[in-house]
Design a protein around this motif. Structure first.
Motif, PDB file in Angstrom:
ATOM      1  N   ALA A   1      64.633 -60.056 -55.322  1.00  0.00           N
ATOM      2  CA  ALA A   1      65.853 -59.272 -55.527  1.00  0.00           C
ATOM      3  C   ALA A   1      65.845 -58.001 -54.680  1.00  0.00           C
ATOM      4  CB  ALA A   1      66.019 -58.927 -56.999  1.00  0.00           C
ATOM      5  N   ASP A   2      64.675 -57.398 -54.506  1.00  0.00           N
ATOM      6  CA  ASP A   2      64.584 -56.165 -53.724  1.00  0.00           C
ATOM      7  C   ASP A   2      64.971 -56.378 -52.264  1.00  0.00           C
ATOM      8  OD1 ASP A   2      63.715 -54.869 -55.988  1.00  0.00           O
ATOM      9  OD2 ASP A   2      61.590 -54.973 -55.468  1.00  0.00           O
ATOM     10  N   LEU A   3      64.824 -57.608 -51.782  1.00  0.00           N
ATOM     11  CA  LEU A   3      65.112 -57.897 -50.385  1.00  0.00           C
ATOM     12  C   LEU A   3      66.607 -57.902 -50.095  1.00  0.00           C
ATOM     13  CD1 LEU A   3      62.446 -60.709 -49.938  1.00  0.00           C
ATOM     14  CD2 LEU A   3      62.288 -58.329 -49.172  1.00  0.00           C
ATOM     15  N   LEU A   4      67.432 -57.933 -51.141  1.00  0.00           N
ATOM     16  CA  LEU A   4      68.879 -57.840 -50.977  1.00  0.00           C
ATOM     17  C   LEU A   4      69.390 -56.412 -51.151  1.00  0.00           C
ATOM     18  CD1 LEU A   4      69.928 -61.086 -52.866  1.00  0.00           C
ATOM     19  CD2 LEU A   4      70.348 -60.607 -50.436  1.00  0.00           C
ATOM     20  N   LEU A   5      68.451 -55.466 -51.253  1.00  0.00           N
ATOM     21  CA  LEU A   5      68.832 -54.077 -51.508  1.00  0.00           C
ATOM     22  C   LEU A   5      68.488 -53.138 -50.365  1.00  0.00           C
ATOM     23  CD1 LEU A   5      67.669 -53.789 -55.235  1.00  0.00           C
ATOM     24  CD2 LEU A   5      70.020 -53.983 -54.401  1.00  0.00           C
ATOM     25  N   SER A   6      67.646 -53.568 -49.442  1.00  0.00           N
ATOM     26  CA  SER A   6      67.211 -52.667 -48.372  1.00  0.00           C
ATOM     27  C   SER A   6      67.040 -53.446 -47.078  1.00  0.00           C
ATOM     28  CB  SER A   6      65.894 -51.988 -48.746  1.00  0.00           C
ATOM     29  OG  SER A   6      64.878 -52.962 -48.956  1.00  0.00           O
ATOM     30  N   GLY A   7      66.929 -52.710 -45.978  1.00  0.00           N
ATOM     31  CA  GLY A   7      66.761 -53.344 -44.687  1.00  0.00           C
ATOM     32  C   GLY A   7      67.978 -54.165 -44.314  1.00  0.00           C
ATOM     33  N   ALA A   8      67.773 -55.158 -43.461  1.00  0.00           N
ATOM     34  CA  ALA A   8      68.885 -55.989 -43.011  1.00  0.00           C
ATOM     35  C   ALA A   8      69.483 -56.806 -44.147  1.00  0.00           C
ATOM     36  CB  ALA A   8      68.409 -56.912 -41.886  1.00  0.00           C
ATOM     37  N   GLY A   9      68.671 -57.111 -45.183  1.00  0.00           N
ATOM     38  CA  GLY A   9      69.170 -57.878 -46.318  1.00  0.00           C
ATOM     39  C   GLY A   9      70.271 -57.168 -47.083  1.00  0.00           C
ATOM     40  N   ALA A  10      70.292 -55.838 -47.019  1.00  0.00           N
ATOM     41  CA  ALA A  10      71.307 -55.082 -47.756  1.00  0.00           C
ATOM     42  C   ALA A  10      72.704 -55.310 -47.187  1.00  0.00           C
ATOM     43  CB  ALA A  10      70.972 -53.589 -47.723  1.00  0.00           C
ATOM     44  N   GLY A  11      72.804 -55.706 -45.928  1.00  0.00           N
ATOM     45  CA  GLY A  11      74.099 -55.900 -45.312  1.00  0.00           C
ATOM     46  C   GLY A  11      74.728 -57.247 -45.598  1.00  0.00           C
ATOM     47  N   ILE A  12      74.000 -58.137 -46.254  1.00  0.00           N
ATOM     48  CA  ILE A  12      74.528 -59.461 -46.573  1.00  0.00           C
ATOM     49  C   ILE A  12      75.592 -59.342 -47.663  1.00  0.00           C
ATOM     50  CG2 ILE A  12      73.911 -61.718 -47.564  1.00  0.00           C
ATOM     51  CD1 ILE A  12      71.109 -61.302 -46.376  1.00  0.00           C
ATOM     52  N   GLU A  13      76.694 -60.067 -47.503  1.00  0.00           N
ATOM     53  CA  GLU A  13      77.720 -60.134 -48.549  1.00  0.00           C
ATOM     54  C   GLU A  13      77.244 -61.099 -49.627  1.00  0.00           C
ATOM     55  OE1 GLU A  13      81.549 -59.401 -45.619  1.00  0.00           O
ATOM     56  OE2 GLU A  13      80.661 -61.400 -45.800  1.00  0.00           O
ATOM     57  N   VAL A  14      77.314 -60.699 -50.896  1.00  0.00           N
ATOM     58  CA  VAL A  14      76.688 -61.450 -51.984  1.00  0.00           C
ATOM     59  C   VAL A  14      77.708 -61.833 -53.052  1.00  0.00           C
ATOM     60  CG1 VAL A  14      75.011 -61.327 -53.879  1.00  0.00           C
ATOM     61  CG2 VAL A  14      74.420 -60.401 -51.631  1.00  0.00           C
ATOM     62  N   LEU A  15      77.666 -63.100 -53.442  1.00  0.00           N
ATOM     63  CA  LEU A  15      78.367 -63.609 -54.622  1.00  0.00           C
ATOM     64  C   LEU A  15      77.291 -64.063 -55.597  1.00  0.00           C
ATOM     65  CD1 LEU A  15      80.950 -64.607 -56.113  1.00  0.00           C
ATOM     66  CD2 LEU A  15      80.731 -66.735 -54.814  1.00  0.00           C
ATOM     67  N   ILE A  16      77.265 -63.518 -56.808  1.00  0.00           N
ATOM     68  CA  ILE A  16      76.191 -63.800 -57.753  1.00  0.00           C
ATOM     69  C   ILE A  16      76.771 -64.049 -59.138  1.00  0.00           C
ATOM     70  CG2 ILE A  16      75.788 -61.341 -58.284  1.00  0.00           C
ATOM     71  CD1 ILE A  16      72.766 -62.046 -58.486  1.00  0.00           C
ATOM     72  N   GLY A  17      76.162 -64.964 -59.882  1.00  0.00           N
ATOM     73  CA  GLY A  17      76.636 -65.226 -61.228  1.00  0.00           C
ATOM     74  C   GLY A  17      75.653 -66.033 -62.048  1.00  0.00           C
ATOM     75  N   TRP A  18      76.050 -66.296 -63.284  1.00  0.00           N
ATOM     76  CA  TRP A  18      75.186 -66.951 -64.259  1.00  0.00           C
ATOM     77  C   TRP A  18      76.075 -67.700 -65.243  1.00  0.00           C
ATOM     78  CZ3 TRP A  18      76.059 -61.812 -63.512  1.00  0.00           C
ATOM     79  CH2 TRP A  18      76.823 -61.158 -64.479  1.00  0.00           C
ATOM     80  N   THR A  19      75.474 -68.586 -66.027  1.00  0.00           N
ATOM     81  CA  THR A  19      76.220 -69.235 -67.110  1.00  0.00           C
ATOM     82  C   THR A  19      75.942 -68.468 -68.399  1.00  0.00           C
ATOM     83  OG1 THR A  19      74.505 -70.797 -67.822  1.00  0.00           O
ATOM     84  CG2 THR A  19      75.890 -71.456 -65.957  1.00  0.00           C
ATOM     85  N   ARG A  20      76.869 -68.541 -69.322  1.00  0.00           N
ATOM     86  CA  ARG A  20      76.782 -67.701 -70.526  1.00  0.00           C
ATOM     87  C   ARG A  20      75.578 -68.051 -71.397  1.00  0.00           C
ATOM     88  NH1 ARG A  20      82.054 -67.982 -73.844  1.00  0.00           N
ATOM     89  NH2 ARG A  20      81.174 -70.025 -74.359  1.00  0.00           N
TER      90      ARG A  20
END
Length: 541
Positions: free
Chosen positions: A332-351
């Motif tokens: 998860a941290d890799l989507l928050l900093s560096g080049a990974g932070a620039g990725i557009e993200v769609l995230i979800g879960w089931t109830r």
């Protein structure tokens, strides 16, 4: 990621361009057969640096199956990072799927998902499949799908994950991949100068292959979305660590039910699991294991379940490792900093994610309040009684196992996903969030909106899910309406980076003020701070 020489070697070796010779005569008596072209239909051909490929035509799409993206990880390459393949001479047939990664498999499967694999199985499994409306220079957006399966099962050739609907309905190029699973993909041996996470080196090799070759299939290498569910969604996050600002591997990410609450083991913790595995097989080291046939390696997974299981936790006999070479931080941290932070993200879960694994379990149905309270203490410590009461009151008539399932859903899936959305929003990074709420009536409604239930809605291909018991009883009108809405949103996000489309309600980005989350149900609604009460409860831990 750590910038050491061993890691640079692994990442460089994973950047393969193409594949292997035609797969034939694989163990289990299977021989890859070329599908005969339909009369009057010319078979599509593409030229790659590795050689020429001849695919087939299915439903108006050009389809290329069983395309190797790395050298077969056999013999001395077992438990080594994915390596380049020298390619082939002449024209390679690409009309039959390659073998799936070795895995536990039972015909008919279980009472929830049914079967989750695609025979035959073989260690020589590093292939991918491509669906395209037409090869050539069209520069269509690209979707790369990474299947889940608890790190032990699944295949890119399963009918469930066919790229047909996305390619046709979205004018996309779709790629599905196989990668090493179970002991062959996830064991860690701590060899000098070597990392682990062989599954990750496979996926990285596949992405490099897509980046270098997809234009020949009509895809745009600068407009790639990587999508996955469950373990595949965790993979998507892990791959963000390989991003570079100069030439990113992918532009967008879709994470469906990522188990971001998993504690990724350290090197020492992973070596303890490996020691248990070696003990099961009576082997001293990796050198001895390299001589063991893969069916025997795979069979040891059954006992690994017993040795690694903990009451009240989702069973994961094999896990990624923070090896400091291929993975040095929580995914998860890799989507928050560096080049990974620039990725557009769609995230979800089931109830009700955890209902998948626990709702039909008789032993868990008999759980007592004291047993569940002890598990709640692992999460909430001294506030366990208060938390138990909060979960109990949120579900009228809740049994102890219901409290447990809701807690596991939050611990493993929902709260970590919300936390990622919160952190990206705080940094001004694009993220859209959803919760899948539509319950299935199967098994008397006990599964509710369980893990994996959103998959056929995402792909909008219920005809490919006839083996899945958990879909029984869904009202076709409601089912199909929600599937059309979700499928169109995923296509819109892949094409534009925005999941909105008419006539869907406005789906705003998740931010720290509105915390918009799309509730996907028989009536789809944008909800502000949908998980707010539980987010605050967990934040006070």
């Amino acid at each position: 990621m750590t910038d050491d020489p061993s890691r640079r070697n692994i990442l460089r070796n994973s950047g393969v361009l193409a594949g292997a010779a035609l797969i034939a005569g694989v163990p289990g008596g299977h021989t890859a057969q070329a599908a005969a072209p339909r009369a009057g239909v010319e078979s599509p051909v593409v030229e790659l640096p590795a050689g020429r490929l001849r695919g087939g035509t299915e439903g108006g799409l050009a389809v290329f199956k069983g395309v190797p993206y790395a050298a077969p990880p056999v013999g001395a390459l077992r438990w080594r990072p994915a390596q380049p393949h020298p390619g082939w001479q002449g024209t390679r047939d690409a009309t039959a799927f390659g073998p799936s990664a070795p895995q536990l498999y039972r015909e008919g499967g279980d009472q929830v998902l049914g079967t989750h694999g695609s025979p035959p199985f073989d260690e020589d499994c590093l292939t991918l499949n491509v669906w395209t409306p037409g090869a050539g220079g069209a520069k269509r957006p690209v979707m790369v799908w990474i299947h889940g399966g608890g790190f032990i099962s699944g295949s890119g050739s399963m009918p469930n994950y066919s790229g047909e609907t996305f390619a046709r309905n979205g004018d996309l190029v779709v790629v599905t991949i196989n990668y090493r699973l179970g002991p062959l993909g996830y064991l860690y041996f701590g060899e000098d100068g070597a990392g682990g996470n062989f599954w990750l080196t496979d996926q990285l090799a596949a992405l490099n292959w897509v980046r270098e070759n997809i234009a020949a299939f009509g895809g745009d290498p600068d407009n790639i979305t990587v999508a996955g569910q469950s373990g595949g969604a965790l993979s998507v996050a892990a791959l963000a660590g390989a991003q570079t600002k100069g030439r990113p591997l992918f532009r967008r990410a879709i994470l469906q039910s990522p188990p971001l609450g998993l504690k990724i083991p350290t090197r020492a913790e992973s070596l303890q699991r490996t020691a248990a595995y070696l003990d099961i097989l009576g082997a001293k080291n990796v050198a001895e294991l390299r001589a063991v046939p893969w069916p025997r390696l795979n069979a040891a997974t059954i006992e690994m379940f017993g040795r690694t299981a903990r009451w009240g936790y989702w069973s994961t006999p094999y896990l990624p490792v923070l090896d400091g070479v291929t993975l040095d931080r929580d995914p998860a941290d890799l989507l928050l900093s560096g080049a990974g932070a620039g990725i557009e993200v769609l995230i979800g879960w089931t109830r009700e994610e955890a209902n998948f694994a626990f709702a039909l379990s008789e032993p868990y149905a008999a759980a007592t309040r004291e047993q569940v309270l002890a598990r709640v203490r692992d999460t909430f410590g001294s506030r366990a009684e208060q938390a138990y009461t909060a979960y109990e009151e949120a579900r009228p008539g809740a049994r102890p196992v219901d409290v447990l399932m809701d807690l596991i859903t939050d611990d493993l899936f929902r709260m970590p996903a919300v936390a990622l959305a919160e952190q990206r929003a705080a940094r001004g990074r694009p993220v859209w969030a959803y919760q899948f709420n539509l319950p299935t009536p199967a098994h008397g409604g006990r599964l509710a909106a369980a893990h994996c239930l959103e998959l056929p809605f995402t792909f909008n291909n219920f005809d490919k899910w006839s083996q899945a018991p958990f879909l029984a009883g869904l009202a076709p009108r409601v089912r199909d309406g929600l599937a059309e809405t979700m499928h169109a949103s995923w296509i819109s996000f892949i094409r534009t980076g925005d999941p909105n489309h008419d006539p869907m309600p406005q789906w705003d980005r998740y931010d720290r003020e509105s915390r918009t989350t799309m509730a996907l149900d028989s009536v789809t609604t944008a909800v502000g701070d949908l998980a707010g009460y539980w987010r605050r409860l967990h934040q006070r831990r």
